[in-house]
Design a protein around this motif. Structure first.
Motif, PDB file in Angstrom:
ATOM      1  N   MET A   1      16.077  75.021  31.926  1.00  0.00           N
ATOM      2  CA  MET A   1      16.635  76.051  32.155  1.00  0.00           C
ATOM      3  C   MET A   1      16.236  77.266  31.589  1.00  0.00           C
ATOM      4  SD  MET A   1      20.725  76.060  31.596  1.00  0.00           S
ATOM      5  CE  MET A   1      21.732  77.348  31.144  1.00  0.00           C
ATOM      6  N   PRO A   2      15.905  78.379  32.207  1.00  0.00           N
ATOM      7  CA  PRO A   2      15.489  79.735  31.869  1.00  0.00           C
ATOM      8  C   PRO A   2      16.097  80.270  30.512  1.00  0.00           C
ATOM      9  CG  PRO A   2      16.236  80.031  33.725  1.00  0.00           C
ATOM     10  CD  PRO A   2      16.375  78.597  33.711  1.00  0.00           C
ATOM     11  N   ASP A   3      15.578  80.757  29.587  1.00  0.00           N
ATOM     12  CA  ASP A   3      16.365  81.403  28.397  1.00  0.00           C
ATOM     13  C   ASP A   3      16.465  82.979  28.730  1.00  0.00           C
ATOM     14  OD1 ASP A   3      17.203  82.170  26.048  1.00  0.00           O
ATOM     15  OD2 ASP A   3      15.133  82.320  25.236  1.00  0.00           O
ATOM     16  N   HIS A   4      17.678  82.853  28.845  1.00  0.00           N
ATOM     17  CA  HIS A   4      18.393  84.476  29.286  1.00  0.00           C
ATOM     18  C   HIS A   4      18.560  85.357  28.075  1.00  0.00           C
ATOM     19  CE1 HIS A   4      17.961  83.388  33.645  1.00  0.00           C
ATOM     20  NE2 HIS A   4      18.868  82.500  33.192  1.00  0.00           N
ATOM     21  N   SER A   5      18.431  84.818  26.859  1.00  0.00           N
ATOM     22  CA  SER A   5      18.934  85.627  25.714  1.00  0.00           C
ATOM     23  C   SER A   5      18.275  86.887  25.602  1.00  0.00           C
ATOM     24  CB  SER A   5      18.767  84.843  24.453  1.00  0.00           C
ATOM     25  OG  SER A   5      17.462  84.273  24.358  1.00  0.00           O
ATOM     26  N   PRO A   6      16.884  87.112  25.877  1.00  0.00           N
ATOM     27  CA  PRO A   6      16.271  88.366  26.027  1.00  0.00           C
ATOM     28  C   PRO A   6      16.930  89.408  26.979  1.00  0.00           C
ATOM     29  CG  PRO A   6      14.504  86.694  26.017  1.00  0.00           C
ATOM     30  CD  PRO A   6      15.739  86.068  26.277  1.00  0.00           C
ATOM     31  N   TYR A   7      17.317  89.073  27.966  1.00  0.00           N
ATOM     32  CA  TYR A   7      18.009  89.779  28.860  1.00  0.00           C
ATOM     33  C   TYR A   7      19.257  90.161  28.186  1.00  0.00           C
ATOM     34  CZ  TYR A   7      14.419  88.275  31.831  1.00  0.00           C
ATOM     35  OH  TYR A   7      13.357  88.156  32.622  1.00  0.00           O
ATOM     36  N   ALA A   8      20.123  89.165  27.903  1.00  0.00           N
ATOM     37  CA  ALA A   8      21.323  89.400  27.207  1.00  0.00           C
ATOM     38  C   ALA A   8      21.234  90.351  26.151  1.00  0.00           C
ATOM     39  CB  ALA A   8      22.143  88.061  26.599  1.00  0.00           C
ATOM     40  N   ARG A   9      20.410  90.239  25.336  1.00  0.00           N
ATOM     41  CA  ARG A   9      20.348  91.127  24.160  1.00  0.00           C
ATOM     42  C   ARG A   9      19.925  92.681  24.484  1.00  0.00           C
ATOM     43  NH1 ARG A   9      17.685  86.972  21.584  1.00  0.00           N
ATOM     44  NH2 ARG A   9      15.865  87.428  22.189  1.00  0.00           N
ATOM     45  N   ARG A  10      19.221  92.791  25.680  1.00  0.00           N
ATOM     46  CA  ARG A  10      18.796  94.111  26.241  1.00  0.00           C
ATOM     47  C   ARG A  10      19.949  94.634  27.037  1.00  0.00           C
ATOM     48  NH1 ARG A  10      13.558  94.379  30.096  1.00  0.00           N
ATOM     49  NH2 ARG A  10      13.080  92.548  28.965  1.00  0.00           N
ATOM     50  N   LEU A  11      20.758  93.857  27.582  1.00  0.00           N
ATOM     51  CA  LEU A  11      22.192  94.318  28.026  1.00  0.00           C
ATOM     52  C   LEU A  11      23.158  94.775  26.985  1.00  0.00           C
ATOM     53  CD1 LEU A  11      22.559  91.790  31.124  1.00  0.00           C
ATOM     54  CD2 LEU A  11      22.051  94.242  31.105  1.00  0.00           C
ATOM     55  N   ARG A  12      22.931  94.225  25.907  1.00  0.00           N
ATOM     56  CA  ARG A  12      23.962  94.492  24.718  1.00  0.00           C
ATOM     57  C   ARG A  12      23.389  95.880  24.401  1.00  0.00           C
ATOM     58  NH1 ARG A  12      23.198  89.690  22.542  1.00  0.00           N
ATOM     59  NH2 ARG A  12      24.429  88.013  23.623  1.00  0.00           N
ATOM     60  N   ALA A  13      22.247  96.062  24.336  1.00  0.00           N
ATOM     61  CA  ALA A  13      21.619  97.242  23.561  1.00  0.00           C
ATOM     62  C   ALA A  13      22.042  98.492  24.587  1.00  0.00           C
ATOM     63  CB  ALA A  13      20.072  96.934  23.411  1.00  0.00           C
ATOM     64  N   ILE A  14      22.081  98.140  25.812  1.00  0.00           N
ATOM     65  CA  ILE A  14      22.093  99.391  26.686  1.00  0.00           C
ATOM     66  C   ILE A  14      23.530  99.561  26.644  1.00  0.00           C
ATOM     67  CG2 ILE A  14      22.204  99.809  29.269  1.00  0.00           C
ATOM     68  CD1 ILE A  14      19.841  98.046  29.545  1.00  0.00           C
ATOM     69  N   ALA A  15      24.496  98.573  26.828  1.00  0.00           N
ATOM     70  CA  ALA A  15      25.869  98.978  26.365  1.00  0.00           C
ATOM     71  C   ALA A  15      26.183  99.577  25.329  1.00  0.00           C
ATOM     72  CB  ALA A  15      26.845  97.638  26.627  1.00  0.00           C
ATOM     73  N   ASP A  16      25.550  99.263  24.217  1.00  0.00           N
ATOM     74  CA  ASP A  16      25.857  99.979  22.948  1.00  0.00           C
ATOM     75  C   ASP A  16      25.160 101.318  22.854  1.00  0.00           C
ATOM     76  OD1 ASP A  16      26.976  97.679  21.776  1.00  0.00           O
ATOM     77  OD2 ASP A  16      24.894  97.201  20.724  1.00  0.00           O
ATOM     78  N   ALA A  17      24.272 101.463  23.618  1.00  0.00           N
ATOM     79  CA  ALA A  17      23.931 103.040  23.837  1.00  0.00           C
ATOM     80  C   ALA A  17      24.850 103.827  24.661  1.00  0.00           C
ATOM     81  CB  ALA A  17      22.264 102.921  24.528  1.00  0.00           C
ATOM     82  N   LEU A  18      25.271 103.056  25.782  1.00  0.00           N
ATOM     83  CA  LEU A  18      26.223 103.975  26.625  1.00  0.00           C
ATOM     84  C   LEU A  18      27.335 104.177  25.824  1.00  0.00           C
ATOM     85  CD1 LEU A  18      25.693 102.041  29.958  1.00  0.00           C
ATOM     86  CD2 LEU A  18      24.964 104.423  29.486  1.00  0.00           C
ATOM     87  N   ASP A  19      27.955 103.321  25.003  1.00  0.00           N
ATOM     88  CA  ASP A  19      29.240 103.478  24.223  1.00  0.00           C
ATOM     89  C   ASP A  19      29.081 104.745  23.388  1.00  0.00           C
ATOM     90  OD1 ASP A  19      30.843 101.832  25.652  1.00  0.00           O
ATOM     91  OD2 ASP A  19      30.489 100.088  24.118  1.00  0.00           O
TER      92      ASP A  19
END
Length: 103
Positions: A1-19
């Motif tokens: 199963m692929p590790d999606h944690s880097p993508y999840a971290r990146r998405l959280r960073a984008i969401a934080d920046a937008l907030d």
């Protein structure tokens, strides 16, 4: 199963920046300063705006009443209300004066 944690971290960073970019508006109904400048300028060219509106809303009566209570001209009341609503929906006017054509 692929590790999606880097993508999840990146998405959280984008969401934080937008907030962080979102600036709450103290009063969403406050007229824009540019609109107040346009309305306050007695040399502003004016045009007629005629629309049929539901009578049950008593808009004409309420506009006349507001004018009587505050002294603001009917057209200015309508202009401020429509401009505020349209700006809130993302329709911002281009307030640059039209370019003069050279003869």
């Amino acid at each position: 199963m692929p590790d999606h944690s880097p993508y999840a971290r990146r998405l959280r960073a984008i969401a934080d920046a937008l907030d962080a970019e979102v600036q709450p508006i103290e009063d969403a109904l406050a007229p824009h300063p540019d609109t107040l400048d346009v309305i306050g300028n007695r040399h502003t060219k004016r045009g007629q705006l005629n629309y049929a509106v539901p009578e049950v809303l008593q808009l004409q009566h309420r506009i006349r009443r507001y004018h009587a209570d505050h002294g603001m001209q009917h057209g200015d009341i309508v202009a401020l209300a429509l401009d505020t609503w349209l700006r809130a929906k993302g329709y911002v006017p281009d307030l640059k004066p039209p370019r003069r054509q050279t003869p």
